[in-house]
Design a protein around this motif. Sequence first.
Motif, PDB file in Angstrom:
ATOM      1  N   UNK A  68      57.386  26.671  53.578  1.00  0.00           N
ATOM      2  CA  UNK A  68      57.575  28.061  53.166  1.00  0.00           C
ATOM      3  C   UNK A  68      58.003  28.920  54.344  1.00  0.00           C
ATOM      4  N   UNK A  69      59.063  29.696  54.109  1.00  0.00           N
ATOM      5  CA  UNK A  69      59.712  30.475  55.161  1.00  0.00           C
ATOM      6  C   UNK A  69      59.682  31.954  54.793  1.00  0.00           C
ATOM      7  N   UNK A 116      61.282  32.200  51.145  1.00  0.00           N
ATOM      8  CA  UNK A 116      62.086  31.085  50.659  1.00  0.00           C
ATOM      9  C   UNK A 116      61.236  29.826  50.783  1.00  0.00           C
ATOM     10  N   UNK A 117      61.117  29.092  49.707  1.00  0.00           N
ATOM     11  CA  UNK A 117      60.364  27.843  49.711  1.00  0.00           C
ATOM     12  C   UNK A 117      61.354  26.677  49.690  1.00  0.00           C
ATOM     13  N   UNK A 168      53.850  28.116  56.499  1.00  0.00           N
ATOM     14  CA  UNK A 168      52.962  27.042  56.064  1.00  0.00           C
ATOM     15  C   UNK A 168      53.777  25.882  55.510  1.00  0.00           C
ATOM     16  N   UNK A 169      53.163  24.719  55.499  1.00  0.00           N
ATOM     17  CA  UNK A 169      53.740  23.569  54.795  1.00  0.00           C
ATOM     18  C   UNK A 169      52.732  23.039  53.769  1.00  0.00           C
ATOM     19  N   UNK A 224      49.276  30.707  50.535  1.00  0.00           N
ATOM     20  CA  UNK A 224      50.115  31.888  50.394  1.00  0.00           C
ATOM     21  C   UNK A 224      50.393  32.514  51.758  1.00  0.00           C
ATOM     22  N   UNK A 225      51.346  33.443  51.774  1.00  0.00           N
ATOM     23  CA  UNK A 225      51.670  34.150  53.010  1.00  0.00           C
ATOM     24  C   UNK A 225      50.455  34.910  53.513  1.00  0.00           C
ATOM     25  N   UNK A 226      49.739  35.586  52.626  1.00  0.00           N
ATOM     26  CA  UNK A 226      48.578  36.354  53.071  1.00  0.00           C
ATOM     27  C   UNK A 226      47.465  35.453  53.607  1.00  0.00           C
TER      28      UNK A 226
END
Length: 415
Positions: free
Chosen positions: A182-183, A216-217, A251-252, A257-259
């Motif tokens: 995840x970017x 972007x995933x 993360x991978x 989640x981003x948070x």
Amino acid sequence: MTVELVCVGTEILMGNIVNTNAAYMSEKCAMLGLSMYYQSVVGDNPGRLRELLVQAKGRSDLVILCGGLGPTQDDLTKETAAEVMGRSLVEDARARQEIAAYFKDRRFTMTENNWKQAMVPEGSIVLYNPNGTAPGMIIEGEETTMILLPGPPNELIPMFEEQVYPYLRSRQPEVICSRMVKVCGVGESLAETRILDLIEGQTNPTIATYAKTGEVHIRISAKAAAEEEAYALIAPMEEELYRRFGDHIFTDQEQETLEESIAKLLIANRLTVTTAESCTGGLLAGRLVNVSGVSEVFKEGYITYSNEAKEKLLGVAKETLAQFGAVSPQTAEEMARGCAAAAGADIGIGITGVAGPDGGTEEKPVGLVYIGCCCRGRVMVEEFRFNGNRSKVRQSAVAYALRMLRDAVLAEVSQ
């Protein structure tokens, strides 16, 4: 092996419930290396269901049906599937015993029609259900196998995980494993451009991008005889993505989640954060407090929708609001500084904008948002022009505020 998914229920067609079973089953079948070419939703109508199952039986090795196994007259999945597979229904003694125990243990009143759920297609493999009254069934045919599962996710998911997955794994010689990278901070078009050579040259593993709001995933998938072999194929591709995107990868882990990734960064580096929100009205704080353990670093947030609240709670200068307006980089900066000072936090995030659909002008149109980030006295303000309705503008603002917060933390810890 080809698989077809049939979800049964008029309530799905009417939009009364969201068909989460389809997404779950699709993912699990892909992990098993099954090729899913068709998905259907059909109402509680035996004629239309029979027509669909005859068609599915003629083109798929495996047909999975979800729903329609209840005790009422419109629950006809089992009866229709048995007819199509040329089986009669017989009572299963254990299923009857478990249905009786279910009602007795819960002190529920049992009606005569509940015994209908103890009837199963002759010769089928019965999937007993400790979470409900409807057992599942596996009907094996010469060319096609049908798997019948109850509709409620709290019954379907454990039944699939504990009984169906092992059954299918034993029949499928290959597995498909995936890793989601995840970017954030890179748009979808730019992300795809950076990995276009990987996409065009893909064989096994494969790679695909999925756009999310502010993220972007990138999914890497590999097929092999065993999970260990599949992940060994994935590893070099994942390393290449880290080389190309660096710190933009947050993360991978599939479910992270981003948070959640930001909360981990804040906790690990003992940095505290607070929020001041105008147009987003607490959505940013809500994303953060969804994370278990975030109370270590997030103490309070401010919703300052009016100018008076900005002045009173955050110390935004009346002159700033009068000269530049509430939606301005100057106000966003003072909101970020003000909330950090008021809460005694290391980092303050201030969001102000025009979410719409009203309130926009030629100078300050709907979708204009300013986000300020104050990290230990250093302030950065960014201007954004978001598209979409009021909800989309607000959600986009929160996504980019999280990205700015993450960038601030990374910049601080790299010093």
